[in-house]
Design an enzyme around this catalytic site. Structure first.
Site, PDB file in Angstrom:
ATOM      1  CE1 TYR A   9      -6.739  -2.613  -6.597  1.00 25.96           C
ATOM      2  CE2 TYR A   9      -7.801  -4.748  -6.819  1.00 25.96           C
ATOM      3  CZ  TYR A   9      -6.829  -3.954  -6.253  1.00 25.96           C
ATOM      4  OH  TYR A   9      -5.939  -4.502  -5.356  1.00 25.96           O
ATOM      5  CD  GLU A  47     -29.014  17.254  -3.388  1.00 27.91           C
ATOM      6  OE1 GLU A  47     -30.020  17.508  -2.707  1.00 27.91           O
ATOM      7  OE2 GLU A  47     -28.427  18.095  -4.086  1.00 27.91           O
ATOM      8  CE  LYS A  51      -4.760   2.660  -6.169  1.00 24.29           C
ATOM      9  NZ  LYS A  51      -5.499   1.428  -5.782  1.00 24.29           N
ATOM     10  CB  CYS A  96      -0.938   0.000   1.199  1.00 23.13           C
ATOM     11  SG  CYS A  96      -1.989   1.460   1.281  1.00 23.13           S
ATOM     12  CG  HIS A 150     -29.540  21.363  -3.064  1.00 27.49           C
ATOM     13  ND1 HIS A 150     -29.651  20.477  -4.120  1.00 27.49           N
ATOM     14  CD2 HIS A 150     -29.772  22.597  -3.581  1.00 27.49           C
ATOM     15  CE1 HIS A 150     -29.954  21.147  -5.224  1.00 27.49           C
ATOM     16  NE2 HIS A 150     -30.023  22.439  -4.924  1.00 27.49           N
ATOM     17  CB  CYS A 176      -3.497   2.425  -1.419  1.00 27.54           C
ATOM     18  SG  CYS A 176      -3.321   0.841  -0.629  1.00 27.54           S
ATOM     19  CD  GLU A 190      -7.174   1.682  -8.823  1.00 28.32           C
ATOM     20  OE1 GLU A 190      -7.968   1.867  -7.887  1.00 28.32           O
ATOM     21  OE2 GLU A 190      -6.130   1.004  -8.688  1.00 28.32           O
TER      22      GLU A 190
END
Length: 458
Positions: free
Chosen positions: A178, A441, A52, A44, A436, A49, A182
């Site tokens: 993934y 939302e 990346k 990682c 909002h 992670c 990516e």
């Protein structure tokens, strides 16, 4: 007999899970050592992670600059310098390596910076020196898989992609998971001509079908040449680059070939079988709910067990291990409803069951889905769409899954993940007042059911 062994706990691997288990175990009073022959922090921190996502930030800057025109900004003289990105990334990773070292030091954990292998159930060979421990924890993570095809030695994996000397002009990314999507987005955003090849029907196998189809459409809009049902048979090195011979009888010439065709548990040369640690056909260590292997005093956590290969899961497993063995609090990790994100462009966020999984498990389900243009792009002219989806069990009204493709998907799904984890109902989503104007939302304003998708392609 309390000190019959050199240590109470010996951890092999100083990635996120191993470091957490080491620190917490030492905090409970255990004498702990950890072995690591690579930079601290594991995949990682060093080749996963963290770098990346830094690369994703960098690559998305090109679109941000283009979009600025819609908001009245004129940006001139923009240039991208790959060596600067690499240098700054390396500096940040070195800083994180130092933090991990301090965490171990402050916890009183001995760090052995050498390769460790098992000698027997209580003995580890670390850099040629034998050390004994009452309990051994294996946290060696995973490693990129490369297929056995002619010329594969000319290819790279995600490990090497973070250290390229130059940004390649033409890149082939092989895979549909993934990591593949990516890096296809990363290289494309930085200006490379990207071709992504995937042998299957659709990218992101295992994700919800709406997510898969939406992302495939969006990344093609961004200029990535995504080709499904295609694989590489051979790679030839030539004077002008690399020639890929493909299964559809075509050829493709590129400068760099990156395989992102999965990762395998990093158990090679650990000597597991000789001491009776059971593994599956992939080499993943088999464990029970408390991460114990088939040998009573040997445990394993993280990607090496191939349960859910995510850093936060490894950290949770490390914490649970320490509490169970040294804290007097037997703790089993709940692997259900774990939120996740894919830092594709646009990103993906998911938690809970896919529509396909929900139908298989619960039969009839209610589907709520919304597709819209993000507010930012109402003034940029960019044709990017956001997709949000809720899957609801009709009898209980419980939300079984939530999925999103669009800006900030990971940030939004983290909060939604809490609701799904505690079993929130659609009525409770509906009773929540939205913020909002935000995309988030939409998850509390979807009122109309939609028809289910046809069965997703694999």
């Amino acid at each position: 007999m309390a000190n019959a062994y050199d240590y109470d706990l010996y951890v092999i691997g100083a990635g996120s899970g191993g470091v957490r288990a080491s620190r917490i175990s030492a905090g409970f009073g255990a004498r702990v050592a950890v072995a690591e022959d690579r930079p601290l922090g594991g995949t990682c921190v060093n080749v996963g992670c963290v770098p990346k996502k830094l690369f994703v930030y960098s690559s998305h800057t090109a679109e941000d600059i283009e979009d600025a025109a819609g908001y009245g900004w004129t940006v001139e003289g923009v240039k991208f310098h790959w060596p600067t990105l690499i240098a700054n990334k390396n500096k940040e990773i070195e800083r994180l390596n130092g933090i991990y070292r301090k965490l171990l030091d402050n916890a009183g954990v001995d760090l052995h910076e050498a390769r460790a292998t098992l000698v027997d159930a209580h003995t580890v060979d670390v850099g040629g020196r034998q050390v004994t421990a009452e309990t051994i924890l294996i946290a060696t993570g995973g490693w990129p898989y490369l297929p056995d095809i002619p010329g594969v030695e000319h290819a790279i994996t995600s490990n090497e992609a973070f250290f390229l000397d130059d940004l390649p002009k033409r890149v082939a990314v092989i895979g549909g998971g993934y990591i593949a999507v990516e890096f296809a987005g990363i290289f494309n955003g930085m200006g490379s001509k990207v071709t992504q090849l995937y042998r299957g029907e659709q990218i992101l196998r295992g994700f919800d079908a709406d997510v898969r189809h939406t992302l495939a459409e969006e990344i093609r809009k961004k200029g990535i040449d995504l080709r499904c049902h295609v694989n590489v048979m051979r790679i030839d090195k030539t004077d002008t680059g690399l020639t890929l011979h493909l299964t559809d009888d075509s050829m493709l010439e590129v400068d760099t070939v990156m395989f992102a065709t999965g990762r395998v548990p990093n158990t090679k040369d650990l000597n597991l079988h000789d001491i009776g640690v059971a593994t599956d056909e992939k080499g993943a260590i088999l464990v029970d709910e408390f991460s114990k292997t088939s040998v009573d005093n040997i445990y394993a956590i993280g990607d090496v067990t191939d349960r859910i290969a995510l850093t936060p899961v490894a950290i949770m497993e490390g914490m649970a291990f320490a509490r169970t063995l040294y804290g007097g609090m037997p703790t089993a990790v709940d692997h259900a409803n774990v939120p996740s994100a894919v830092f594709s462009q646009p990103p993906v966020g998911s938690v809970g069951l896919t529509e396909e999984e929900a139908r298989a498990e619960h039969g009839d389900v209610h589907i709520y889905r919304s597709t819209f243009t993000p507010m930012k792009h109402t003034m940029t002219g960019r044709g990017e769409k956001t997709m949000m989806k809720l899957i609801v069990e009709p009898k209980s009204d419980r939300v079984l899954g939530a999925h999103m493709v669009g800006p900030d998907a990971g940030e939004i799904i983290q909060g939604i993940g809490i609701a799904v984890k505690i079993g929130a109902t659609k009525a409770q989503f509906d009773a929540t007042i939205g913020i909002h104007p935000t995309a988030a939302e939409e998850f509390v304003t979807m009122r109309d059911r939609v028809e289910p998708l046809a069965e997703a392609a694999e």
